[in-house]
Every structure is written in C-alpha cells, then in structure tokens.
Design a protein around this motif. Structure first.
Motif, short mmCIF file in Angstrom:
data_model
loop_
_atom_site.label_atom_id
_atom_site.label_comp_id
_atom_site.label_asym_id
_atom_site.label_seq_id
_atom_site.Cartn_x
_atom_site.Cartn_y
_atom_site.Cartn_z
N PRO A 192 0.88 -1.17 0.10
CA PRO A 192 0.03 -0.03 -0.05
C PRO A 192 0.78 1.23 0.07
N ALA A 193 2.16 1.21 0.07
CA ALA A 193 3.08 2.34 0.21
C ALA A 193 2.67 3.15 -1.07
N ALA A 194 2.70 2.66 -2.34
CA ALA A 194 2.38 3.43 -3.57
C ALA A 194 1.05 4.36 -3.56
N SER A 195 0.05 4.00 -2.36
CA SER A 195 -0.73 4.92 -2.40
C SER A 195 -0.56 5.91 -1.63
N LEU A 196 0.33 6.48 -1.10
CA LEU A 196 0.30 7.16 -0.04
C LEU A 196 0.46 8.65 -0.55
N GLY A 197 1.18 8.81 -1.91
CA GLY A 197 1.22 9.97 -2.72
C GLY A 197 -0.14 10.31 -3.27
#
Length: 241
Positions: A192-197
């Motif tokens: 899910p890190a890719a969703s932070l931006g």
C-alpha cells in the motif's frame, strides 16, 4: 522549481516516502532491472513465508549476504538532506520508507516509519522479540532469541504478509495532513505504500516526485524531477534559499 522550493520552505507539515532509489547512491542495488537484487531469483524463492518454511537456511544465507552489504554502505547526500529537513520541520515531519537497510536511522532521522521492516534486526518466531543482528563477521544464521531461545527470522515484511497496522496508519495520517508530500526514489507500484502519494494529493498537498524514470504517480505530481534522489532533494530543499 521555485514554487516547489518555496512551498517546502513554508510548509508546517511534510511527509516523505522513500524507496530503493535513495539507497542506490550508497551502492545498494535496487530490486528491479539489470544488477538488481532480484536478478536471477524469484521473490517466492526467498521472500515469502512459504519459502522460509521450505528452506530457512537458503533464505537466511541470502539475507545474511544482503545484511553484510548493507553494513558496508554509508548514508549518502539524500539521507543527509532528509535529516536536515526533519530538523527544520521537527514534529511536523514524518519519513516513511520502504527500504529495510536502516540507512535513514544511521544518518540521523528519528521521525521515521520503516514500513517493510529492517534487515539489521531479527524477530523471534516464538515470542516476537526483536533484536539487532551481531556484526556481519560474527554472524552465523539463524540467530537465537536472547529472551526465549527460539529461532529468529529476518525482521522484514515478506510478500504475502501484512504491514504493521500501526505503522501504516501513522504513515497514512501524515500524508493525509501534509502541506507538502515528497515521494523519492520509488517506482510507486508496491502497495500500500504506492497509495501514499495519491492520498496526499487527494487531501490537497503539494506533491513532489523525484525518480529517474516516470512512475504511475508522475501524472499527479505538481513537480516531477527525472533525476537522482540527492540531486532532486538538493534542488527543492536548500537551507540557504
């Protein structure tokens, strides 16, 4: 560029996400592409619970090799610039990293969330206790838990495992409330890190991306710099203005 620099200087709340591109300048290979850590391997052979259950010695040999490599590396200019940024923003700052090499902490970052764990530690399979690994020259895997005597595994998040819920919630809060969000050295494809931006942009943050290649986040970024982590951070964060 000037707008990005001014916004970052004025921002009270700054959230940063880093990936393997930040550590590449310290000599640690990225995961994908020629010379990457996965070249010649499939992730399911080395970085899944099933792989560890099937052949823990093989998995530990690979992680011990990576651990020795990481401990030879030194923080680079990108790491140092992020320490400067944290000191300037103090409690309004959070650095979230996908990297497991521990270089951000060694550089001096303290407001830090290591989403995928840390390769310099082990976690007990029996009691969950965490402890640092001994120096590479003294390390013979697998490590034994100093608390209960159980076998320990690498303290990293493998494919098919969930992230620590508290760490993820902390990261999401920081990006949801950020004035400026920086996404540096990551392909922006690992969830899910890719969703932070995207979370930050949706909440109204000014979004800056630094990566040599375009990513799925590029069309959303207010500024997208096609350069290395250190050059990009130097361009947008200059203490002397």
């Amino acid at each position: 560029m000037e707008e990005a620099r001014e916004r970052l200087q004025r921002a009270e709340r700054v959230a940063v996400l880093t990936g393997a591109g930040v550590s590449a300048e310290s000599g640690i290979p990225t995961f994908r592409g020629s010379g990457g850590l996965w070249e010649g391997f499939r992730p399911e052979e080395l970085a899944t619970p099933e792989a560890y259950a099937r052949d823990p010695e093989k998995v530990w040999r690979w992680y011990a090799m990576r651990y020795a490599q990481v401990m030879q590396a030194k923080p680079n200019e990108a790491h140092r610039l992020l320490v400067e940024l944290e000191r300037a923003k103090e409690r309004g700052f959070l650095l979230v990293t996908q990297n497991v090499d521990g270089l951000h902490a060694r550089a001096g970052n303290r407001r830090l969330v290591e989403l995928h764990g840390n390769i310099t530690r082990a976690r007990c399979e029996r009691c969950g206790h965490r402890q640092p690994l001994p120096p590479p020259d003294d390390f013979t895997p697998p490590p034994i838990c100093e608390r209960c005597g159980g076998r320990m595994r690498p303290d990293v998040v493998w494919f098919g495992e969930f992230l620590d819920a508290d760490h993820l919630a902390q990261a999401e809060r920081a990006f949801m409330t950020a004035d400026v969000a920086l996404v540096v050295g990551t392909s922006a494809v690992v969830e899910p890190a890719a969703s932070l931006g995207r979370i930050a942009k949706s909440a109204g943050a000014y979004l800056i991306e630094v990566n040599p290649e375009p990513t799925p986040l590029t069309p959303l970024a207010d500024l997208s710099l096609r350069t290395s982590a250190s050059e990009g951070l130097r361009a947008v964060w200059r203490q002397d203005g």
